[in-house]
Design a protein around this motif. Structure first.
Motif, PDB file in Angstrom:
ATOM      1  N   HIS A 238       5.001  14.647  -2.519  1.00  0.00           N
ATOM      2  CA  HIS A 238       4.021  14.558  -3.606  1.00  0.00           C
ATOM      3  C   HIS A 238       3.433  13.150  -3.597  1.00  0.00           C
ATOM      4  CE1 HIS A 238       5.765  18.246  -5.476  1.00  0.00           C
ATOM      5  NE2 HIS A 238       6.886  17.744  -4.975  1.00  0.00           N
ATOM      6  N   GLN A 239       2.168  13.038  -3.996  1.00  0.00           N
ATOM      7  CA  GLN A 239       1.522  11.734  -4.110  1.00  0.00           C
ATOM      8  C   GLN A 239       0.880  11.587  -5.486  1.00  0.00           C
ATOM      9  OE1 GLN A 239      -1.224  11.089  -0.859  1.00  0.00           O
ATOM     10  NE2 GLN A 239       0.419  10.345   0.478  1.00  0.00           N
ATOM     11  N   TYR A 240       0.970  10.386  -6.038  1.00  0.00           N
ATOM     12  CA  TYR A 240       0.434  10.105  -7.366  1.00  0.00           C
ATOM     13  C   TYR A 240      -0.312   8.773  -7.313  1.00  0.00           C
ATOM     14  CZ  TYR A 240       3.981  13.554  -8.590  1.00  0.00           C
ATOM     15  OH  TYR A 240       4.752  14.697  -8.635  1.00  0.00           O
ATOM     16  N   GLN A 241      -1.503   8.767  -7.877  1.00  0.00           N
ATOM     17  CA  GLN A 241      -2.311   7.555  -7.951  1.00  0.00           C
ATOM     18  C   GLN A 241      -2.123   6.930  -9.327  1.00  0.00           C
ATOM     19  OE1 GLN A 241      -4.858   6.102  -5.638  1.00  0.00           O
ATOM     20  NE2 GLN A 241      -4.527   4.438  -7.110  1.00  0.00           N
ATOM     21  N   VAL A 242      -1.735   5.658  -9.374  1.00  0.00           N
ATOM     22  CA  VAL A 242      -1.578   4.955 -10.648  1.00  0.00           C
ATOM     23  C   VAL A 242      -2.293   3.618 -10.576  1.00  0.00           C
ATOM     24  CG1 VAL A 242       0.619   6.103 -11.164  1.00  0.00           C
ATOM     25  CG2 VAL A 242       0.626   3.866 -10.023  1.00  0.00           C
ATOM     26  N   ASP A 243      -2.620   3.086 -11.746  1.00  0.00           N
ATOM     27  CA  ASP A 243      -3.302   1.788 -11.830  1.00  0.00           C
ATOM     28  C   ASP A 243      -2.324   0.617 -11.882  1.00  0.00           C
ATOM     29  OD1 ASP A 243      -6.064   2.862 -12.172  1.00  0.00           O
ATOM     30  OD2 ASP A 243      -5.155   3.731 -13.970  1.00  0.00           O
ATOM     31  N   PHE A 244      -1.083   0.904 -12.313  1.00  0.00           N
ATOM     32  CA  PHE A 244      -0.103  -0.175 -12.485  1.00  0.00           C
ATOM     33  C   PHE A 244       1.272   0.399 -12.175  1.00  0.00           C
ATOM     34  CE2 PHE A 244       2.694  -3.072 -14.770  1.00  0.00           C
ATOM     35  CZ  PHE A 244       2.110  -4.313 -14.519  1.00  0.00           C
ATOM     36  N   LEU A 245       2.099  -0.406 -11.510  1.00  0.00           N
ATOM     37  CA  LEU A 245       3.423   0.044 -11.091  1.00  0.00           C
ATOM     38  C   LEU A 245       4.505  -0.798 -11.746  1.00  0.00           C
ATOM     39  CD1 LEU A 245       5.192   1.817  -9.227  1.00  0.00           C
ATOM     40  CD2 LEU A 245       4.882   0.075  -7.451  1.00  0.00           C
ATOM     41  N   ILE A 246       5.463  -0.119 -12.355  1.00  0.00           N
ATOM     42  CA  ILE A 246       6.643  -0.790 -12.927  1.00  0.00           C
ATOM     43  C   ILE A 246       7.860  -0.395 -12.098  1.00  0.00           C
ATOM     44  CG2 ILE A 246       8.158  -1.027 -14.919  1.00  0.00           C
ATOM     45  CD1 ILE A 246       5.785  -0.406 -16.708  1.00  0.00           C
ATOM     46  N   ASN A 247       8.507  -1.381 -11.539  1.00  0.00           N
ATOM     47  CA  ASN A 247       9.740  -1.186 -10.794  1.00  0.00           C
ATOM     48  C   ASN A 247      10.901  -1.322 -11.772  1.00  0.00           C
ATOM     49  OD1 ASN A 247      11.984  -1.299  -9.153  1.00  0.00           O
ATOM     50  ND2 ASN A 247      11.160  -2.849  -7.751  1.00  0.00           N
ATOM     51  N   ALA A 248      11.477  -0.189 -12.159  1.00  0.00           N
ATOM     52  CA  ALA A 248      12.622  -0.168 -13.071  1.00  0.00           C
ATOM     53  C   ALA A 248      13.775   0.560 -12.394  1.00  0.00           C
ATOM     54  CB  ALA A 248      12.246   0.515 -14.383  1.00  0.00           C
ATOM     55  N   SER A 249      14.001   0.225 -11.130  1.00  0.00           N
ATOM     56  CA  SER A 249      14.923   0.989 -10.289  1.00  0.00           C
ATOM     57  C   SER A 249      16.368   0.546 -10.379  1.00  0.00           C
ATOM     58  CB  SER A 249      14.459   0.902  -8.830  1.00  0.00           C
ATOM     59  OG  SER A 249      13.149   1.387  -8.680  1.00  0.00           O
ATOM     60  N   GLY A 250      16.710  -0.263 -11.377  1.00  0.00           N
ATOM     61  CA  GLY A 250      18.101  -0.647 -11.555  1.00  0.00           C
ATOM     62  C   GLY A 250      18.630  -1.407 -10.353  1.00  0.00           C
ATOM     63  N   PHE A 251      19.831  -1.032  -9.896  1.00  0.00           N
ATOM     64  CA  PHE A 251      20.435  -1.782  -8.799  1.00  0.00           C
ATOM     65  C   PHE A 251      19.683  -1.576  -7.481  1.00  0.00           C
ATOM     66  CE2 PHE A 251      22.397   2.198  -7.543  1.00  0.00           C
ATOM     67  CZ  PHE A 251      22.733   2.042  -6.201  1.00  0.00           C
ATOM     68  N   GLN A 252      18.766  -0.602  -7.439  1.00  0.00           N
ATOM     69  CA  GLN A 252      17.961  -0.378  -6.241  1.00  0.00           C
ATOM     70  C   GLN A 252      16.548  -0.985  -6.361  1.00  0.00           C
ATOM     71  OE1 GLN A 252      18.517   3.977  -6.116  1.00  0.00           O
ATOM     72  NE2 GLN A 252      19.668   3.661  -4.221  1.00  0.00           N
ATOM     73  N   THR A 253      16.359  -1.881  -7.308  1.00  0.00           N
ATOM     74  CA  THR A 253      15.063  -2.537  -7.492  1.00  0.00           C
ATOM     75  C   THR A 253      14.585  -3.211  -6.215  1.00  0.00           C
ATOM     76  OG1 THR A 253      15.487  -2.874  -9.848  1.00  0.00           O
ATOM     77  CG2 THR A 253      13.841  -4.296  -8.845  1.00  0.00           C
ATOM     78  N   GLY A 254      15.516  -3.783  -5.442  1.00  0.00           N
ATOM     79  CA  GLY A 254      15.151  -4.443  -4.206  1.00  0.00           C
ATOM     80  C   GLY A 254      14.597  -3.499  -3.158  1.00  0.00           C
TER      81      GLY A 254
END
Length: 485
Positions: A238-254
């Motif tokens: 699936h693909q999604y187009q967004v204007d802004f990205l928030i990385n809230a991936s916890g311990f996998q943020t890196g």
């Protein structure tokens, strides 16, 4: 009529990670009318590291700075106001063992400073009075006080600081603890009621698009935003187009940082808390913290009570809560610190029962040094475990929020659950500064419009269902102490 962010050009935000940070961000943004897409690889929200304590002052940690303690106090007050149905309204006792090199009064200066800061917060806004009266933020008990309380009957519904202290005075070994002890208004949090609140709030919003079982596999950046590529649990793309990205991936943020070609120094730490059942428990207990040296055999002990005699336990030793190789740092090759395979296996697939029993029994024995009757407790279920990220160079950091890397990329790098709301507010202010959204007057209140009117009974029923689905006793989803009729 109150304006919302819908009144500007539609603006889409993609949030990767449905833990406490990402879920809070989705609730806040969708509640302001922002088109919000939340991607979570698991099948439910808020299911990461164990959440049990509301750090309203950071008194579990002797090693952190006073400024961090103040930040945790402010964030915790905001969290109570945002998630009132998730709070367990019981205080915390802070004790220092007799073998510890530090004196128990060493924390007194900090407690007084926190009390004054809480008093100032209430003066500025009376709605901040969520920890009781400021003058009651902490209560000091010397040896004579403890001996006097030990002779009192155990109250079934504690109503005062003394009531809460009675079981501690009755059953802790006095010779094993230094005087004075402190009872502090640091409350508890139910991870299951937090999860229930977020799900119910997001399900009610047409602006919140929840994508469970969606693993982000690729990111493409443009001058106007991001394309997020995911695989669902059927391996469909699936693909999604967004204007802004928030990385809230916890311990996998890196890992997401690496996909986005961002660099970042951070630590990751794997921890586990253990579930004990204490059928012979007498009285209604507060949380009890016995300070100690982290990583050593005398490491801090944390006793967190729930309904029906269940107790969550931490022991900050390498044989209990901490793990060999469990604290790792990023390097020049990747923004993601890599845990040992054995710990990653525990995160993905769970624990062997023999390992659960051995570590839980060690946790029971560890706290039993100070409360001998607790050694009759038994293994109560699966551990609550996971890994947390710690941004930057300092592995002792406990108060963290948001960071930005380019105009359209933000990280919500919280260490404690209570930091989530402040982090998303910083992201919203960043987006408003760039002119992408308009924040209406009074946008910070209520904290979370989508959950502001949720019924407590509905939250509890949903939380019980989540606990059962994850294999935990429903007692962990119930308010503690039990709600009076």
């Amino acid at each position: 009529m109150k304006m919302t962010c819908e009144e500007v050009l539609p603006f889409k935000v993609g949030i990767v990670g449905g833990g406490m940070a990402g879920s809070t961000a989705a609730l806040k943004m969708a509640g302001l009318g922002i088109e919000t897409h939340l991607f979570e690889a698991k099948n439910s929200l808020v299911s990461g590291p164990p959440i049990c304590h509301l750090h309203a002052g950071g008194n579990l940690y002797r090693e952190i700075s006073e400024s961090q303690c103040v930040a945790l106090l402010e964030q915790s007050i905001a969290t109570i106001r945002a998630f009132p149905g998730s709070v367990n309204h019981r205080p915390t006792v802070i004790a220092t063992p007799s073998t510890d090199p530090d004196e128990s009064e060493a924390v007194l200066h900090r407690l007084k400073a926190l009390m004054q800061h809480y008093r100032d917060m209430v003066m500025r806004d009376p709605e901040n009075e969520v920890l009781g009266k400021p003058d009651d933020y902490f209560t000091l008990y010397n040896k004579e006080d403890i001996l006097q309380l030990a002779s009192r009957p155990l109250p079934q519904q504690p109503a005062t600081a003394d009531d809460w202290m009675i079981p501690v005075a009755r059953f802790m070994t006095h010779e094993a603890i230094k005087s004075p002890l402190f009872l502090v208004q640091e409350f508890g949090l139910s991870v299951f009621r937090l999860a229930a609140t977020t799900v119910l709030g997001l399900e009610a919003s047409s602006k919140a698009h929840l994508h469970l079982n969606h693993q982000v596999v690729n990111l493409e950046e443009s001058s106007h935003g991001w394309i997020i590529e995911t695989h669902d649990n059927h391996r469909q793309c699936h693909q999604y187009q967004v204007d802004f990205l928030i990385n809230a991936s916890g311990f996998q943020t890196g890992m997401l940082d690496d996909m986005a070609n961002r660099t970042r120094k951070r630590w990751v730490e794997y921890k586990a808390a253990y579930l004990a059942h204490w059928p012979s428990q007498q009285g209604v207990w507060p949380e009890v913290i016995v300070h100690g040296e982290r990583g050593m055999p005398n490491g801090m002990a944390q006793f967190t009570p729930y309904s029906q005699g269940f107790v969550q336990l931490h022991g900050m030793t390498k044989d209990i809560t901490l793990f060999e190789g469990g604290l790792v740092a990023s390097d020049a090759h990747s923004a993601q610190p890599f845990l040992p395979d054995a710990l990653l296996y525990k995160i993905k697939h769970g624990w062997q029962w023999a390992d659960i029993c051995s570590r839980t029994e060690r946790a029971i024995t560890h706290f039993g040094q100070w409360v001998p009757t607790f050694t009759t407790a038994e293994v109560g279920g699966y551990p609550l475990c996971g890994a947390q990220q710690i941004p930057g160079d300092d592995p002792t950091l406990r108060a963290a929020d948001a960071s930005f890397d380019g105009p359209r990329y933000a990280r919500m790098e919280i260490v404690k659950a209570s930091s989530a709301l402040q982090a998303v507010e910083q992201v919203l202010e960043h987006c408003a500064k760039h002119g992408w959204i308009t924040l209406p007057e009074g946008w910070q209140q209520p904290s979370l419009p989508l959950t502001n009117t949720l019924d407590n009974a509905r939250i509890i029923e949903k939380a019980k269902a989540i606990a059962k689905h994850r294999g935990y006793p429903e007692a962990l989803a119930l308010p503690f102490p039990a709600l009076s009729n």
